[in-house]
Structure formats: C-alpha cells, structure tokens
Design a protein around this motif. Structure first.
Motif, PDB file in Angstrom:
ATOM      1  N   VAL B   4      40.781  53.704  38.479  1.00  0.00           N
ATOM      2  CA  VAL B   4      41.269  53.099  39.541  1.00  0.00           C
ATOM      3  C   VAL B   4      42.707  52.964  40.548  1.00  0.00           C
ATOM      4  CG1 VAL B   4      40.433  51.888  41.592  1.00  0.00           C
ATOM      5  CG2 VAL B   4      38.513  52.414  39.873  1.00  0.00           C
ATOM      6  N   LEU B   5      43.171  52.966  41.781  1.00  0.00           N
ATOM      7  CA  LEU B   5      44.829  53.045  41.438  1.00  0.00           C
ATOM      8  C   LEU B   5      44.689  51.937  42.697  1.00  0.00           C
ATOM      9  CD1 LEU B   5      46.922  55.945  42.359  1.00  0.00           C
ATOM     10  CD2 LEU B   5      46.280  54.633  40.135  1.00  0.00           C
ATOM     11  N   VAL B   6      45.355  50.427  42.335  1.00  0.00           N
ATOM     12  CA  VAL B   6      45.867  49.036  43.334  1.00  0.00           C
ATOM     13  C   VAL B   6      46.910  49.185  43.983  1.00  0.00           C
ATOM     14  CG1 VAL B   6      45.314  47.443  43.973  1.00  0.00           C
ATOM     15  CG2 VAL B   6      43.462  48.244  42.336  1.00  0.00           C
ATOM     16  N   VAL B   7      47.016  49.846  45.178  1.00  0.00           N
ATOM     17  CA  VAL B   7      48.538  49.941  45.843  1.00  0.00           C
ATOM     18  C   VAL B   7      49.176  48.074  46.039  1.00  0.00           C
ATOM     19  CG1 VAL B   7      50.158  50.557  47.393  1.00  0.00           C
ATOM     20  CG2 VAL B   7      48.590  52.197  46.573  1.00  0.00           C
ATOM     21  N   VAL B   8      50.163  47.889  45.363  1.00  0.00           N
ATOM     22  CA  VAL B   8      50.726  46.354  45.236  1.00  0.00           C
ATOM     23  C   VAL B   8      50.837  45.832  46.354  1.00  0.00           C
ATOM     24  CG1 VAL B   8      51.944  44.475  43.772  1.00  0.00           C
ATOM     25  CG2 VAL B   8      50.883  46.546  42.568  1.00  0.00           C
ATOM     26  N   GLU B   9      49.984  44.636  46.742  1.00  0.00           N
ATOM     27  CA  GLU B   9      51.118  44.183  48.083  1.00  0.00           C
ATOM     28  C   GLU B   9      51.441  42.841  47.507  1.00  0.00           C
ATOM     29  OE1 GLU B   9      50.530  43.789  51.512  1.00  0.00           O
ATOM     30  OE2 GLU B   9      49.542  46.030  51.705  1.00  0.00           O
ATOM     31  N   VAL B  18      45.730  39.753  47.865  1.00  0.00           N
ATOM     32  CA  VAL B  18      44.929  40.152  48.821  1.00  0.00           C
ATOM     33  C   VAL B  18      44.778  41.304  47.226  1.00  0.00           C
ATOM     34  CG1 VAL B  18      46.852  41.409  49.952  1.00  0.00           C
ATOM     35  CG2 VAL B  18      44.124  42.056  49.984  1.00  0.00           C
ATOM     36  N   THR B  19      45.886  41.386  46.602  1.00  0.00           N
ATOM     37  CA  THR B  19      46.164  42.060  45.302  1.00  0.00           C
ATOM     38  C   THR B  19      45.323  42.304  44.388  1.00  0.00           C
ATOM     39  OG1 THR B  19      48.746  43.118  46.014  1.00  0.00           O
ATOM     40  CG2 THR B  19      47.572  43.358  43.797  1.00  0.00           C
ATOM     41  N   LEU B  20      45.097  40.783  43.951  1.00  0.00           N
ATOM     42  CA  LEU B  20      44.671  40.579  43.098  1.00  0.00           C
ATOM     43  C   LEU B  20      42.802  40.671  43.278  1.00  0.00           C
ATOM     44  CD1 LEU B  20      46.636  36.532  42.411  1.00  0.00           C
ATOM     45  CD2 LEU B  20      46.261  39.081  41.749  1.00  0.00           C
ATOM     46  N   GLU B  21      42.777  40.361  44.671  1.00  0.00           N
ATOM     47  CA  GLU B  21      41.120  40.639  45.453  1.00  0.00           C
ATOM     48  C   GLU B  21      40.651  42.184  44.865  1.00  0.00           C
ATOM     49  OE1 GLU B  21      40.512  39.417  49.538  1.00  0.00           O
ATOM     50  OE2 GLU B  21      41.743  37.807  48.816  1.00  0.00           O
ATOM     51  N   MET B  22      41.808  43.207  45.001  1.00  0.00           N
ATOM     52  CA  MET B  22      41.746  44.667  45.136  1.00  0.00           C
ATOM     53  C   MET B  22      41.815  44.995  43.579  1.00  0.00           C
ATOM     54  SD  MET B  22      44.607  46.477  47.696  1.00  0.00           S
ATOM     55  CE  MET B  22      45.659  45.657  47.493  1.00  0.00           C
ATOM     56  N   LEU B  23      42.387  44.301  42.597  1.00  0.00           N
ATOM     57  CA  LEU B  23      42.280  44.382  41.144  1.00  0.00           C
ATOM     58  C   LEU B  23      40.952  43.814  40.742  1.00  0.00           C
ATOM     59  CD1 LEU B  23      45.958  43.664  40.227  1.00  0.00           C
ATOM     60  CD2 LEU B  23      44.701  45.685  40.206  1.00  0.00           C
ATOM     61  N   THR B  24      40.310  42.791  40.901  1.00  0.00           N
ATOM     62  CA  THR B  24      39.164  42.930  40.643  1.00  0.00           C
ATOM     63  C   THR B  24      38.284  43.607  41.283  1.00  0.00           C
ATOM     64  OG1 THR B  24      39.916  40.220  41.363  1.00  0.00           O
ATOM     65  CG2 THR B  24      37.739  40.292  41.209  1.00  0.00           C
ATOM     66  N   LEU B  25      37.736  44.250  42.632  1.00  0.00           N
ATOM     67  CA  LEU B  25      37.159  44.793  42.356  1.00  0.00           C
ATOM     68  C   LEU B  25      37.089  46.209  42.478  1.00  0.00           C
ATOM     69  CD1 LEU B  25      35.645  45.997  44.992  1.00  0.00           C
ATOM     70  CD2 LEU B  25      37.395  46.108  46.355  1.00  0.00           C
ATOM     71  N   ALA B  26      38.586  46.730  41.812  1.00  0.00           N
ATOM     72  CA  ALA B  26      38.443  47.829  41.207  1.00  0.00           C
ATOM     73  C   ALA B  26      37.769  47.943  39.680  1.00  0.00           C
ATOM     74  CB  ALA B  26      39.463  48.091  41.564  1.00  0.00           C
ATOM     75  N   ARG B  27      37.534  46.430  39.194  1.00  0.00           N
ATOM     76  CA  ARG B  27      37.214  46.744  37.589  1.00  0.00           C
ATOM     77  C   ARG B  27      35.644  47.207  37.962  1.00  0.00           C
ATOM     78  NH1 ARG B  27      37.754  40.684  37.056  1.00  0.00           N
ATOM     79  NH2 ARG B  27      40.215  41.122  37.789  1.00  0.00           N
ATOM     80  N   GLU B  28      35.110  46.917  39.223  1.00  0.00           N
ATOM     81  CA  GLU B  28      33.497  47.755  39.503  1.00  0.00           C
ATOM     82  C   GLU B  28      34.298  48.988  39.146  1.00  0.00           C
ATOM     83  OE1 GLU B  28      31.166  45.142  39.736  1.00  0.00           O
ATOM     84  OE2 GLU B  28      32.551  43.927  39.236  1.00  0.00           O
ATOM     85  N   LEU B  29      34.520  49.498  39.320  1.00  0.00           N
ATOM     86  CA  LEU B  29      34.533  51.013  39.750  1.00  0.00           C
ATOM     87  C   LEU B  29      35.476  51.944  38.918  1.00  0.00           C
ATOM     88  CD1 LEU B  29      36.535  50.558  43.123  1.00  0.00           C
ATOM     89  CD2 LEU B  29      34.118  51.324  42.554  1.00  0.00           C
ATOM     90  N   GLY B  30      36.041  51.424  38.028  1.00  0.00           N
ATOM     91  CA  GLY B  30      37.077  51.832  36.752  1.00  0.00           C
ATOM     92  C   GLY B  30      37.991  51.183  36.414  1.00  0.00           C
ATOM     93  N   LYS B  49      51.712  39.175  35.918  1.00  0.00           N
ATOM     94  CA  LYS B  49      50.399  38.605  37.170  1.00  0.00           C
ATOM     95  C   LYS B  49      49.326  40.178  37.339  1.00  0.00           C
ATOM     96  CE  LYS B  49      49.057  35.380  39.727  1.00  0.00           C
ATOM     97  NZ  LYS B  49      49.206  33.968  39.585  1.00  0.00           N
ATOM     98  N   LEU B  50      49.654  41.236  37.114  1.00  0.00           N
ATOM     99  CA  LEU B  50      49.355  42.527  37.323  1.00  0.00           C
ATOM    100  C   LEU B  50      48.105  42.137  36.885  1.00  0.00           C
ATOM    101  CD1 LEU B  50      51.624  44.713  38.938  1.00  0.00           C
ATOM    102  CD2 LEU B  50      50.155  43.623  40.261  1.00  0.00           C
ATOM    103  N   GLY B  51      48.625  42.201  34.984  1.00  0.00           N
ATOM    104  CA  GLY B  51      48.148  42.835  33.808  1.00  0.00           C
ATOM    105  C   GLY B  51      46.844  41.004  33.802  1.00  0.00           C
ATOM    106  N   GLU B  52      47.080  40.140  34.217  1.00  0.00           N
ATOM    107  CA  GLU B  52      46.117  38.936  34.363  1.00  0.00           C
ATOM    108  C   GLU B  52      45.414  39.185  34.580  1.00  0.00           C
ATOM    109  OE1 GLU B  52      46.750  34.751  35.596  1.00  0.00           O
ATOM    110  OE2 GLU B  52      48.600  35.127  34.709  1.00  0.00           O
ATOM    111  N   PHE B  53      45.209  39.784  35.737  1.00  0.00           N
ATOM    112  CA  PHE B  53      43.697  40.376  36.928  1.00  0.00           C
ATOM    113  C   PHE B  53      43.307  41.989  37.021  1.00  0.00           C
ATOM    114  CE2 PHE B  53      42.798  36.974  39.312  1.00  0.00           C
ATOM    115  CZ  PHE B  53      44.250  35.694  38.816  1.00  0.00           C
ATOM    116  N   LEU B  92      44.140  49.816  49.326  1.00  0.00           N
ATOM    117  CA  LEU B  92      45.280  49.424  49.596  1.00  0.00           C
ATOM    118  C   LEU B  92      44.955  48.344  50.617  1.00  0.00           C
ATOM    119  CD1 LEU B  92      45.120  52.954  49.956  1.00  0.00           C
ATOM    120  CD2 LEU B  92      48.223  51.811  50.403  1.00  0.00           C
ATOM    121  N   GLY B  93      46.093  46.903  50.347  1.00  0.00           N
ATOM    122  CA  GLY B  93      45.706  46.158  51.357  1.00  0.00           C
ATOM    123  C   GLY B  93      45.194  46.771  53.111  1.00  0.00           C
ATOM    124  N   SER B  94      44.359  45.810  53.591  1.00  0.00           N
ATOM    125  CA  SER B  94      43.681  46.279  54.936  1.00  0.00           C
ATOM    126  C   SER B  94      45.662  45.679  55.850  1.00  0.00           C
ATOM    127  CB  SER B  94      43.115  45.789  55.549  1.00  0.00           C
ATOM    128  OG  SER B  94      42.585  46.884  56.676  1.00  0.00           O
TER     129      SER B  94
END
Ligand SMILES: Cc1cc2nc3c(=O)[nH]c(=O)nc-3n(C[C@H](O)[C@H](O)[C@H](O)COP(=O)(O)OP(=O)(O)OC[C@H]3O[C@@H](n4cnc5c(N)ncnc54)[C@H](O)[C@@H]3O)c2cc1C
Ligand SMILES: Cc1cc2nc3c(=O)[nH]c(=O)nc-3n(C[C@H](O)[C@H](O)[C@H](O)COP(=O)(O)OP(=O)(O)OC[C@H]3O[C@@H](n4cnc5c(N)ncnc54)[C@H](O)[C@@H]3O)c2cc1C
Lengths: 259, 318
Positions: B4-9, B18-30, B49-53, B92-94
């Motif tokens: 699941v691609l998360v475009v980093v803000e 918001v990026t950390l939120e997206m990484l958290t959400l992404a885990r549910e999807l892949g 930081k990205l790895g941490e999440f 992506l972030g809104s």
C-alpha cells in the motif's frame, strides 16, 4: 487574451444541504442553488485581466438545466458569452469524468487562460485545475492569491502550509484562485439587462465527441454506496458567567483531562 | 501481501502526523510502503520514523526536478511507481498538494479518486464526511485501485516497527511536466505552536475578539493548552489574524480532540471546518449564538473577562 472562466452551480453553503435518498447525488431542491463562491473571484479576476490586456471572457459551465440561472448571473458581472454543457447523461459524474468533459469543451474554445475556483463548496475535491491541465498538457497554477499577467507569462503568489510561494508559467495555463485574490463586483442594473442578450451556446456530450457511457453514473470511477445524516451534535452544558466563568471553564477542561 | 503506497507528507526534515496516520491505516490493507518525493537528500532524515510506523519499504524519489515545479513531476514519478509495483491502494494526505498529486494521478491512470477520507475498510469502502460535517458518505472506487486522500486527525497513529528497505526510484521528468516553475519559496516562522490541521487542541478567535492585539488572549490560552491558534473568516477579513489560520468552509478543516471557540457565532461555514472536533467549548456573550448548539460546554459571558480568568486558573493548576 482569450479567457475562459469555469463556473459551477452549487447548493448554497449557508443552507442545510442533503444528498438524495435514491441515487446519492446532490439534492438540488433542498437548498437554493448559487454560483460557487470562489468562481465569482475567478470571474472578477478574468474581467480585470481583460480590462488590462483585452480579449474575450467566456463562461463555461457543466450542469443541469437550472444552472442557466447561474450562467446569466455570471454574465451580468460582465463576461461576453457562455457555453453550457447540458446533457442528461452527465448526472452522477465523478471528478474524473467532469474533467474529461470540461477539457473537451476547453479544447473547442482554445483559451490562453483558464480561470477557476480553487475548490467547489459542495464536493470540495479541489482537483479540477490539475486534472484539466493534465488532460490538456498545459500548466496549472493553483490557489492564487495574486495573479500577474505580462504578455504570455503568468506569475502567481500562493499560500502554502509553510508560508507562500511564487510560481510562473507561460500561457496557455489553468489558474485557480482563492477568495483572497480580489473583491468580486456586484452586477449593475445595466449588466443584468445586457446579460439577457449575451450568447449562451449549449453543447451535449456528443457534440464534444464523448460517449454517454463515459460520463455520469455509467462512466463513474467511484460510487457513493450509502449516505446518512450525521447525528446532530447536541449542545451540552451552558453556564452564564457570574464572575467565575473562567474557573468553571477550566474545571470542565480538567474533568476532560485537557488541563 | 500487496504493498500500500503512502505518499509521505513532510516539512523541515520531519514526517507529518498525517503520514503516520496513513501508515497505520495502510497496515489494515496490505504492507505499508512509504513514497518520499522531493529534492536530493530528502528521504534520509525521514526513514527511521517511517520504519517505526511500519513502512517496510521507503521508495525514495529524489531530484531537483521534484522540488522546482508544482506537482506535475511528482505525479509523473508516482504514476510510474504505481505501474511497476501494482499496489493494493494509494494513500495521500488530504492537503492541497496531496489532492493535487492525486488528481493528476487519477487522470493519468484513469482511476477513481476519493478525497477527504476519514476511514478506509480492507474491502475498499471509504468514509467521507461532507456538507459541513452534516452527512456521512460511504463510497468506493469502482475503476482502478483505491486512490484516496486522508484527512489529518482521522485516526490515532500507532507505532509498529519494521525494518526498512530503502529503494531509490529513478526520476526522469519530461519537459511537459515542468511547466509551472517555482520562482520563490518563503517559509514564514511558525513558532513553537503545532500545525493547525494536525493539532490536538485548537483555540480559535472570531470577530468578538475585536482586534489583532487582542488575539494575544487567544494565543495565550492556546499555548497553555499546547494547541494551535485558529480564526473565523470574520476575524481574518477584519485583519485580526492571517488567512492561513482560517478555519471553515474556505479555510482549514480541523478535527482536534478539543476545539475552543472564542467570540465566534458558529455560522454554518465555520462549522464546516470544525464540526467533527471531539470536544467543543465556546465562550460567547450572546446566549443565542448558534455555536452553543454544538458546544459540549459553553460559557455565556464576556470573553475579555472569562478568558483571562481561565488562563490564570490554568497557570495556578500547573
Ligand atoms: C459531497 C460531494 C462529495 C464528492 N466527492 C467526490 C470524490 O471524492 N471524488 C470524485 O471523483 N467526485 C466527487 N464528487 C463529485 C464532484 O464534486 C463533481 O464531479 C464535480 O463536478 C468536480 O469536483 P469539484 O466541483 O468538487 O471540483 P473542485 O476541484 O473542488 O472545483 C474547482 C473548480 O472547478 C470548476 N468546476 C468544477 N466542476 C465544474 C463544473 N461542473 N462546471 C464548471 N466548472 C466546474 C469550478 O471553477 C470550481 O471552483 C463529490 C460531490 C459531492 C457533492
Ligand atoms: C461561501 C462562504 C464561505 C465561508 N467560509 C468561511 C470560513 O471558512 N470560515 C468562517 O469562519 N466563516 C466563513 N464564512 C463566513 C461565515 O458565514 C460567518 O460570516 C463567519 O464565520 C462569522 O465569523 P464570526 O463568528 O467570527 O463573526 P460573527 O458572526 O460576527 O460573530 C461574532 C460573535 O462574537 C460574539 N462576541 C462579540 N463580542 C464578544 C465578547 N466581548 N465576548 C464574547 N463574545 C463576543 C458575538 O456575540 C458573536 O456571536 C463563509 C461564508 C460564505 C458565504
């Protein structure tokens, strides 16, 4: 300079707005319909550029029959003519399909400058300028709070999360404007009378070389599966300040662990 | 599992919440994979930081070309990446930039796009809150992959350490994507306050605050609560506070744990930007002000008396 301004009719944002129960589209009967506020700023900016550099200003709207009212209102501010893309097949269009239709219509108009609002108050998708630029292979300058036109070169200033930036491009380009760019004029009586005689061309999707199956519900790239009213927030406690309002406020904040 | 691609803000070398939120959400999807788009050297300080999440991979696309123009080059690189990795979804972030990249990507891939999403199920059903927070919409992309922009403060980010693999992405940008040149970028000092859209506490002032000088009262309370400062459109239009802090229909949408409205009537366009806040508190001298209809706690009174007393009381308790 040949300028086209995109104008969308939207339900009035100061009224209670709803989606329709049957097909989850905007209920156009539940609130009065008006020109999307930021588009009025785009019209104003177009008229200012026209006053300084000459040329023609055309309004372009995609929307149902009722949108013609907003087109007349837009024309009463001063633009020369309008194009209305009107087709039953468009009902239920997503942003991707909308951009396909608007890009095709722009193709027939050959503008040097396309002005639009930074966002519409109903969908708030905030993507139209870039979608159109992508389709037309031209530049997009978005969220302008200031626009400078110098021959074929365009420069905008725009707010960013960190501060602001200055961005430049050459015509043709799409420029979206924020409500900080100017103060839109009110239509004059003369303007309102003149608008009644200005040409409004109506185009169907077939006129634009687009199949009905590519737009509306048939061609939608996303779908609303369900909608519901969010339970309205109910007011909680309300206390009158009797000299201890500040302390009471902090007591509440402390009880909710904010202090 | 598909990525699941998360475009980093990011900003100033730091990953935005918001990026950390997206990484958290992404885990549910892949399997979450972060995509960093920016100038040379942009990815390195963000990687840990990205790895941490939970980012298993960081796709680092670095080039002057990604920095010197508006979003077109970023969208082009992202489209290439989507074609090669075939992700399960793209988040992506809104934010203005997030939406703009997403818009171009949607056209390039002829893919559906959902914006301002506050939740996304494993089966691709998204939740959007629309019409000034009054209506909840469930929607899904029906053409292509789920391409969504996620509204900041939609969920609580939780760490899930992963060992990160950094993968450099080749950046080749066509001339046609280099049409909007950034000539100048001004960073305004933002001080110690958290960013408005990401803050867990927001204290806003309206016309009732009366002047720019008086906004010091609003700032003081915000600082004591560790919050950001917001303003109504009337306050911004009157020149009390800068436009980038406007909350509402034509300003920022905020969704903090606590929203404090001082001298704000609560017009529907203001509510549009704050109605989904968890707890709302208001101070207004008019007992009939509509803001009280949504306030969990309201004080009917003069803000020039109530607010200084409140700040003093908080200081006492600290
Ligand atoms: C509540 C709600 C949520 C929606 N969410 C989505 C979604 O997540 N994804 C999606 O694909 N679609 C969505 N739509 C549909 C989308 O709003 C329409 O397709 C719309 O025409 C394009 O998006 P916008 O108006 O929000 O564009 P924006 O990019 O916000 O509009 C910017 C500017 O583009 C111009 N413009 C936009 N539409 C027109 C038009 N029809 N005629 C002339 N000029 C126009 C105006 O100048 C406007 O100011 C949503 C609609 C609603 C009502
Ligand atoms: C298309 C459109 C978009 C808009 N977008 C936005 C937006 O993004 N954000 C936004 O905020 N508005 C927006 N508005 C404007 C909105 O309709 C209201 O005009 C605005 O929110 C009013 O701001 P206010 O509450 O500060 O001012 P007012 O409505 O004037 O309220 C001031 C309040 O302060 C109270 N007050 C005065 N003195 C004191 C005192 N000493 N102590 C305590 N209370 C006091 C008064 O009782 C009053 O309730 C938009 C409008 C339109 C048409």
């Amino acid at each position: 300079m040949n300028i086209v301004v995109l104008v969308k009719q939207v339900p009035d944002s100061s009224a209670e707005r709803s989606l329709r129960a049957g097909d989850n589209t905007v209920d156009r009967g539940s609130a009065s319909n008006v020109i999307n506020e930021m588009d009025e700023y785009a019209i104003e900016e177009a008229l200012r550029v026209q006053a300084a550099h000459g040329g023609e200003v055309t309004i372009l709207t995609m929307g149902p029959q009722g949108a013609s009212e907003s087109i007349r209102k837009a024309l009463s501010m001063g633009p020369d003519r309008a194009v209305h893309v009107l087709d039953e097949a468009l009902h239920g269009s997503c942003a991707v399909a909308t951009s396909k239709v608007l890009a095709a219509a722009l193709g027939t108009l050959n503008p040097d400058l396309v002005l639009c609002g930074a966002e519409a108050t109903d969908g708030r998708v905030q993507v139209m300028a870039h979608m159109l630029a992508e389709r037309l292979g031209i530049a997009a300058l978005t969220g302008a709070r200031k626009l400078t036109v110098d021959g074929a070169s365009l420069t905008i200033e725009r707010q960013t999360e960190e501060g602001f930036e200055v961005v430049a491009a050459s015509t043709p380009a799409v420029v979206s404007v924020w409500d900080t760019i100017n103060e839109p004029r009110y239509p004059s009586f003369k303007g309102i009378m003149a608008a009644k005689k200005k040409p409004v061309q109506t185009l169907s999707v077939a006129d634009l070389g687009i199949a009905a199956s590519e737009v509306g519900f048939a061609g939608a790239s996303s779908v609303v599966v369900q909608h519901s009213k969010r339970p309205p927030r109910s007011g909680g406690r309300k206390v009158a300040d009797e000299g201890d309002g500040g302390v009471k406020l902090v007591e509440f904040l402390a009880s909710e662990k904010f202090v | 599992m598909a990525e699941v691609l998360v475009v980093v803000e990011h900003s100033g070398g730091e990953v935005k919440k918001v990026t950390l939120e997206m990484l958290t959400l992404a885990r549910e999807l892949g399997t979450p994979a972060a995509v960093v788009l920016g100038g040379p050297g942009v990815a390195a300080p963000l990687t840990e930081k990205l790895g941490e999440f939970g980012a298993a991979t960081v796709y680092a696309a670095e080039s002057e070309d990604l920095d010197g123009f508006l979003v077109a080059p970023k969208a082009a690189v992202l489209a290439g990446l989507v074609r090669s990795v075939q992700p399960a979804a793209v988040l992506l972030g809104s934010t203005q930039e997030g939406k703009e990249i997403a818009g171009r990507l949607a056209v390039k891939l002829d893919n559906g796009l959902l914006t301002d999403v506050s939740g996304l199920d494993a089966d691709g059903v998204a939740t959007q809150v629309v019409f000034a927070g009054s209506t909840i919409v469930k929607s899904r992309v029906t053409r292509g992959l789920p391409l969504v922009t996620v509204r900041p403060n939609s969920l609580t980010p939780t760490p899930a350490p992963a060992s990160v693999r950094v993968s450099a992405v080749d950046v080749v940008v066509e001339q046609s994507a280099k049409l909007a040149r950034v000539l100048e970028r001004k960073v305004e000092p933002k001080g110690a306050r958290p960013e408005l859209t990401e803050a867990s506490v927001v204290v806003s002032g309206g016309r009732g605050v009366g002047s720019g000088d008086n906004f010091k009262l609003v700032e003081e309370l915000a600082d004591l609560l560790g919050g950001a400062v917001g303003a109504s459109r009337a306050a911004v239009d009157s020149g009390f506070y800068p436009h980038q802090f406007q909350v509402g229909q034509t300003g920022k949408t905020v969704s903090p744990q606590l929203y404090v409205a001082l001298g704000i009537s609560g017009a529907i366009q203001h509510r549009a930007g704050m109605q989904t806040s968890k707890t709302i508190v208001a101070v207004n001298k008019d007992a009939e002000a509509p803001i009280f209809e949504l306030a969990d706690y309201g004080v009917v009174g003069d803000l020039f008396k109530v607010v200084p007393q409140a700040t003093e009381e908080i200081r006492k308790r600290k």
